[in-house]
Write a protein that holds these residues in place. Structure first.
Motif, PDB file in Angstrom:
ATOM      1  N   GLN A  47       0.829  -1.206   0.000  1.00 43.19           N
ATOM      2  CA  GLN A  47       0.000   0.000   0.000  1.00 43.19           C
ATOM      3  C   GLN A  47       0.866   1.259   0.000  1.00 43.19           C
ATOM      4  OE1 GLN A  47      -2.341  -0.689   3.528  1.00 43.19           O
ATOM      5  NE2 GLN A  47      -4.152  -1.196   2.328  1.00 43.19           N
ATOM      6  N   THR A  48       1.913   1.234   0.791  1.00 43.22           N
ATOM      7  CA  THR A  48       2.806   2.377   0.868  1.00 43.22           C
ATOM      8  C   THR A  48       3.494   2.614  -0.471  1.00 43.22           C
ATOM      9  OG1 THR A  48       3.179   1.936   3.204  1.00 43.22           O
ATOM     10  CG2 THR A  48       4.742   3.387   2.121  1.00 43.22           C
ATOM     11  N   GLN A  49       3.987   1.552  -1.088  1.00 42.09           N
ATOM     12  CA  GLN A  49       4.663   1.696  -2.378  1.00 42.09           C
ATOM     13  C   GLN A  49       3.717   2.213  -3.448  1.00 42.09           C
ATOM     14  OE1 GLN A  49       8.047   1.411  -2.912  1.00 42.09           O
ATOM     15  NE2 GLN A  49       7.392   2.460  -4.767  1.00 42.09           N
ATOM     16  N   GLU A  50       2.487   1.710  -3.465  1.00 38.55           N
ATOM     17  CA  GLU A  50       1.500   2.182  -4.442  1.00 38.55           C
ATOM     18  C   GLU A  50       1.185   3.663  -4.224  1.00 38.55           C
ATOM     19  OE1 GLU A  50      -1.764  -0.512  -3.962  1.00 38.55           O
ATOM     20  OE2 GLU A  50      -0.752  -2.125  -5.041  1.00 38.55           O
ATOM     21  N   ALA A  51       1.058   4.069  -2.970  1.00 39.54           N
ATOM     22  CA  ALA A  51       0.790   5.474  -2.662  1.00 39.54           C
ATOM     23  C   ALA A  51       1.980   6.347  -3.067  1.00 39.54           C
ATOM     24  CB  ALA A  51       0.487   5.648  -1.179  1.00 39.54           C
ATOM     25  N   LEU A  52       3.184   5.868  -2.823  1.00 40.92           N
ATOM     26  CA  LEU A  52       4.381   6.616  -3.235  1.00 40.92           C
ATOM     27  C   LEU A  52       4.464   6.729  -4.754  1.00 40.92           C
ATOM     28  CD1 LEU A  52       7.068   5.256  -0.762  1.00 40.92           C
ATOM     29  CD2 LEU A  52       6.290   7.622  -0.950  1.00 40.92           C
ATOM     30  N   ASP A  53       4.101   5.680  -5.459  1.00 38.53           N
ATOM     31  CA  ASP A  53       4.104   5.721  -6.924  1.00 38.53           C
ATOM     32  C   ASP A  53       3.102   6.753  -7.444  1.00 38.53           C
ATOM     33  OD1 ASP A  53       6.039   3.745  -6.988  1.00 38.53           O
ATOM     34  OD2 ASP A  53       4.609   2.120  -7.413  1.00 38.53           O
ATOM     35  N   ARG A  54       1.904   6.782  -6.848  1.00 36.44           N
ATOM     36  CA  ARG A  54       0.900   7.772  -7.258  1.00 36.44           C
ATOM     37  C   ARG A  54       1.370   9.190  -6.929  1.00 36.44           C
ATOM     38  NH1 ARG A  54      -2.506   3.538  -5.533  1.00 36.44           N
ATOM     39  NH2 ARG A  54      -2.659   4.380  -3.441  1.00 36.44           N
TER      40      ARG A  54
ATOM     41  N   ARG B 191      -2.945  13.093  -2.937  1.00 34.67           N
ATOM     42  CA  ARG B 191      -1.913  12.055  -2.831  1.00 34.67           C
ATOM     43  C   ARG B 191      -1.105  12.205  -1.548  1.00 34.67           C
ATOM     44  NH1 ARG B 191      -5.000   9.880  -5.557  1.00 34.67           N
ATOM     45  NH2 ARG B 191      -4.917   9.845  -7.819  1.00 34.67           N
ATOM     46  N   PHE B 192      -0.810  13.455  -1.181  1.00 34.09           N
ATOM     47  CA  PHE B 192      -0.069  13.705   0.056  1.00 34.09           C
ATOM     48  C   PHE B 192      -0.893  13.272   1.264  1.00 34.09           C
ATOM     49  CE2 PHE B 192       1.341  16.391   3.589  1.00 34.09           C
ATOM     50  CZ  PHE B 192       2.677  16.054   3.609  1.00 34.09           C
ATOM     51  N   GLU B 193      -2.185  13.601   1.264  1.00 34.34           N
ATOM     52  CA  GLU B 193      -3.060  13.206   2.363  1.00 34.34           C
ATOM     53  C   GLU B 193      -3.165  11.689   2.463  1.00 34.34           C
ATOM     54  OE1 GLU B 193      -6.641  15.355   1.471  1.00 34.34           O
ATOM     55  OE2 GLU B 193      -5.915  17.182   2.445  1.00 34.34           O
ATOM     56  N   GLU B 194      -3.184  11.024   1.317  1.00 32.06           N
ATOM     57  CA  GLU B 194      -3.231   9.563   1.307  1.00 32.06           C
ATOM     58  C   GLU B 194      -1.994   8.984   2.009  1.00 32.06           C
ATOM     59  OE1 GLU B 194      -3.624   5.997  -2.011  1.00 32.06           O
ATOM     60  OE2 GLU B 194      -3.068   8.002  -2.661  1.00 32.06           O
ATOM     61  N   LEU B 195      -0.827   9.518   1.688  1.00 32.28           N
ATOM     62  CA  LEU B 195       0.403   9.075   2.348  1.00 32.28           C
ATOM     63  C   LEU B 195       0.375   9.385   3.843  1.00 32.28           C
ATOM     64  CD1 LEU B 195       3.251   9.962  -0.145  1.00 32.28           C
ATOM     65  CD2 LEU B 195       2.742   7.718   0.799  1.00 32.28           C
ATOM     66  N   GLN B 196      -0.095  10.569   4.195  1.00 31.09           N
ATOM     67  CA  GLN B 196      -0.199  10.932   5.609  1.00 31.09           C
ATOM     68  C   GLN B 196      -1.083   9.948   6.362  1.00 31.09           C
ATOM     69  OE1 GLN B 196      -1.484  15.095   5.588  1.00 31.09           O
ATOM     70  NE2 GLN B 196       0.269  15.540   6.895  1.00 31.09           N
ATOM     71  N   ASN B 197      -2.198   9.574   5.768  1.00 31.30           N
ATOM     72  CA  ASN B 197      -3.114   8.633   6.407  1.00 31.30           C
ATOM     73  C   ASN B 197      -2.462   7.278   6.614  1.00 31.30           C
ATOM     74  OD1 ASN B 197      -5.200  10.482   6.584  1.00 31.30           O
ATOM     75  ND2 ASN B 197      -6.114   9.848   4.652  1.00 31.30           N
TER      76      ASN B 197
END
Length: 72
Positions: free
Chosen positions: A6-13, A45-51
């Motif tokens: 999940q983290t890698q996918e969020a970082l890719d986005r 995208r930033f908020e997604e990573l923060q979450n």
């Protein structure tokens, strides 16, 4: 393993959004770039990573914020 994926996918986005931002700036579309950062995709995208980070840092907490006690 699910967290890592999940983290890698969020970082890719997030990386794709940064590339889009770079293109907006490169093409002189500064107002669109500002909106993209403040209200648009990059902010999301930033908020997604923060979450993801916030959830992972809570540790082993239950639904009410209390530690899991296991079975009785």
């Amino acid at each position: 393993m699910k967290y890592a994926r999940q983290t890698q996918e969020a970082l890719d986005r997030f990386d794709q959004s940064l590339a889009s931002l770079r293109n907006l700036i490169k093409n002189g579309k500064n107002q669109e770039a500002l909106k993209f950062m403040e209200e648009g995709e990059l902010k999301e995208r930033f908020e997604e990573l923060q979450n993801i980070i916030t959830i992972s840092s809570t540790g082993n907490l239950g639904a009410r914020g209390t530690t899991q006690t296991g079975t009785f």
